[in-house]
Design a protein around this motif. Structure first.
Motif, PDB file in Angstrom:
ATOM      1  N   ALA A  41      22.963  10.178 -36.503  1.00 30.88           N
ATOM      2  CA  ALA A  41      22.383  11.358 -35.891  1.00 30.88           C
ATOM      3  C   ALA A  41      21.753  11.889 -36.731  1.00 30.88           C
ATOM      4  O   ALA A  41      21.573  13.030 -36.430  1.00 30.88           O
ATOM      5  N   ASP A  42      22.014  12.160 -38.604  1.00 36.10           N
ATOM      6  CA  ASP A  42      21.630  12.822 -39.438  1.00 36.10           C
ATOM      7  C   ASP A  42      20.224  12.906 -39.925  1.00 36.10           C
ATOM      8  O   ASP A  42      19.519  13.672 -40.166  1.00 36.10           O
ATOM      9  N   LEU A  43      19.673  12.019 -38.768  1.00 37.12           N
ATOM     10  CA  LEU A  43      18.416  11.887 -38.317  1.00 37.12           C
ATOM     11  C   LEU A  43      17.709  12.911 -38.043  1.00 37.12           C
ATOM     12  O   LEU A  43      16.582  13.541 -38.143  1.00 37.12           O
ATOM     13  N   THR A  44      18.095  13.139 -36.560  1.00 38.02           N
ATOM     14  CA  THR A  44      18.235  14.398 -35.824  1.00 38.02           C
ATOM     15  C   THR A  44      18.244  15.471 -36.813  1.00 38.02           C
ATOM     16  O   THR A  44      17.508  16.287 -36.862  1.00 38.02           O
ATOM     17  N   GLY A  45      19.702  15.289 -37.453  1.00 41.54           N
ATOM     18  CA  GLY A  45      20.159  16.600 -38.096  1.00 41.54           C
ATOM     19  C   GLY A  45      18.657  17.651 -39.170  1.00 41.54           C
ATOM     20  O   GLY A  45      18.451  19.006 -39.509  1.00 41.54           O
ATOM     21  N   LEU A  46      18.400  15.932 -39.976  1.00 39.12           N
ATOM     22  CA  LEU A  46      17.505  16.277 -40.373  1.00 39.12           C
ATOM     23  C   LEU A  46      16.086  16.784 -40.339  1.00 39.12           C
ATOM     24  O   LEU A  46      15.732  18.022 -41.123  1.00 39.12           O
ATOM     25  N   ARG A  47      15.355  16.636 -39.088  1.00 38.90           N
ATOM     26  CA  ARG A  47      14.521  16.929 -38.292  1.00 38.90           C
ATOM     27  C   ARG A  47      14.534  18.349 -37.963  1.00 38.90           C
ATOM     28  O   ARG A  47      13.904  19.159 -38.508  1.00 38.90           O
ATOM     29  N   ARG A  48      16.030  18.726 -37.610  1.00 34.49           N
ATOM     30  CA  ARG A  48      16.643  20.568 -37.058  1.00 34.49           C
ATOM     31  C   ARG A  48      16.628  21.066 -38.331  1.00 34.49           C
ATOM     32  O   ARG A  48      15.828  22.180 -37.882  1.00 34.49           O
ATOM     33  N   ASP A  49      16.902  20.602 -39.368  1.00 32.58           N
ATOM     34  CA  ASP A  49      17.048  21.354 -40.514  1.00 32.58           C
ATOM     35  C   ASP A  49      15.685  21.617 -41.374  1.00 32.58           C
ATOM     36  O   ASP A  49      15.150  23.130 -41.549  1.00 32.58           O
ATOM     37  N   MET A  50      14.513  20.721 -40.615  1.00 33.08           N
ATOM     38  CA  MET A  50      13.024  21.374 -41.176  1.00 33.08           C
ATOM     39  C   MET A  50      12.849  22.334 -40.164  1.00 33.08           C
ATOM     40  O   MET A  50      11.728  23.273 -40.606  1.00 33.08           O
ATOM     41  N   LEU A  51      12.774  22.213 -38.909  1.00 31.60           N
ATOM     42  CA  LEU A  51      12.479  23.384 -37.566  1.00 31.60           C
ATOM     43  C   LEU A  51      13.142  25.229 -38.484  1.00 31.60           C
ATOM     44  O   LEU A  51      12.730  25.813 -38.354  1.00 31.60           O
ATOM     45  N   ASP A  52      14.631  24.539 -38.506  1.00 30.97           N
ATOM     46  CA  ASP A  52      15.049  25.567 -39.165  1.00 30.97           C
ATOM     47  C   ASP A  52      14.887  25.964 -40.336  1.00 30.97           C
ATOM     48  O   ASP A  52      14.553  27.458 -40.748  1.00 30.97           O
ATOM     49  N   THR A 213      16.015  13.072 -49.066  1.00 28.71           N
ATOM     50  CA  THR A 213      17.177  13.189 -49.207  1.00 28.71           C
ATOM     51  C   THR A 213      17.991  13.825 -49.792  1.00 28.71           C
ATOM     52  O   THR A 213      18.967  13.500 -51.081  1.00 28.71           O
ATOM     53  N   PRO A 214      19.626  14.142 -49.681  1.00 28.96           N
ATOM     54  CA  PRO A 214      20.916  14.233 -50.811  1.00 28.96           C
ATOM     55  C   PRO A 214      21.594  13.019 -51.084  1.00 28.96           C
ATOM     56  O   PRO A 214      22.246  12.753 -52.339  1.00 28.96           O
ATOM     57  N   ASP A 215      20.965  12.054 -50.169  1.00 28.60           N
ATOM     58  CA  ASP A 215      21.899  11.013 -50.447  1.00 28.60           C
ATOM     59  C   ASP A 215      20.844   9.370 -50.974  1.00 28.60           C
ATOM     60  O   ASP A 215      20.901   8.312 -50.969  1.00 28.60           O
TER      61      ASP A 215
END
Length: 257
Positions: A41-52, A213-215
């Motif tokens: 799910a964090d892969l989807t989260g990273l994409r959303r972060d880029m859009l934001d 990424t942060p990880d």
């Protein structure tokens, strides 16, 4: 006619988006994201972060769909058939999304990790959708910073040595043997840590996981020394996150082929 952007978004860092990619993002009405389940799910989260990070709130829509499962047990001759079945299942999803969620005069986009031209199926799947003739659209491709480029940058090294070629391949191919006539080999999609097969040779490794990424995790050094450390770090990361994306460069001493 509907239009589609296939946008390379880099290895994970929102700052790796090119100006061309940001321009394409800003010209998009609907973003299509494939959900790979709770584990990723964090892969989807990273994409959303880029859009934001790059788009005004409320200027676009995000439509998510579940990514079809691929038979990862298939080996040998069955492997290509399994990949073909998975791509066709993805084409079903893409076709439904484009036809059902994108207006005739709108622009949609698929966000691709790294670069769409390197070990990614999006372009082939879109061609399959077009070949079916069920929905019409035009598409373009925006290149991105691949995990290969990001890996070399993070390790502050070049991919090739003077006058020498490089090979970019997969763990599955590396398991068949070290490429002939090539001393610098970049390996992607290696779930089995195939580099351990060559730990008795005079080879250096430049390895990275979750690059950008942060990880992010980075390891480099003689393969014999680095391999056990990489294996331990990889196991810990997989246990903690449930998934891993890693890439590495093997650099062989030409005198020890």
């Amino acid at each position: 006619m509907r239009r589609i952007h296939v946008i390379g978004i880099g290895a994970g860092d929102p700052d790796q988006l090119t100006l061309q990619a940001v321009k394409a993002l800003r010209g998009t009405d609907v973003f299509f994201l494939l959900d790979k389940g709770e584990v990723k799910a964090d892969l989807t989260g990273l994409r959303r972060d880029m859009l934001d990070a790059h788009l005004p709130e409320g200027s676009y829509r995000v439509v998510e769909a579940r990514d079809p499962e691929r038979d990862r047990r298939a080996e040998g001759a069955a492997y290509s058939a399994a990949v073909g079945d998975w791509r066709s299942a993805r084409a079903d999803v893409y076709g439904r999304l484009i036809a059902g969620e994108l207006g005739e005069d709108q622009v949609g986009a698929f966000l691709v990790w790294g670069d769409p031209s390197l070990y990614d199926s999006t372009l082939a799947i879109l061609e399959e959708v077009l070949a079916r003739g069920e929905v019409a659209f035009a598409y373009d491709v925006v290149p991105g910073i691949s995990s290969v480029s990001a890996l070399a940058a993070r390790h502050r090294t070049g991919l090739n040595r003077v006058g020498r070629p490089i090979r970019i391949t997969t763990g599955r191919r590396l398991a068949e043997g070290f490429p002939q006539g090539v001393d610098d080999v970049v390996v992607m999609l290696d779930a089995h840590q195939t580099f351990r097969q060559y730990a008795d040779q005079d080879i250096d490794i430049y390895w990275g996981a979750y690059i950008g990424t942060p990880d992010e995790i980075l390891v480099s050094g003689p393969l014999a020394e680095a391999a056990p450390r990489i294996a331990a770090l990889r196991a810990e990361a997989c246990e903690r996150k449930g998934w891993i994306m890693d890439t590495y460069l093997l650099r062989r001493n030409p005198g020890n082929r």
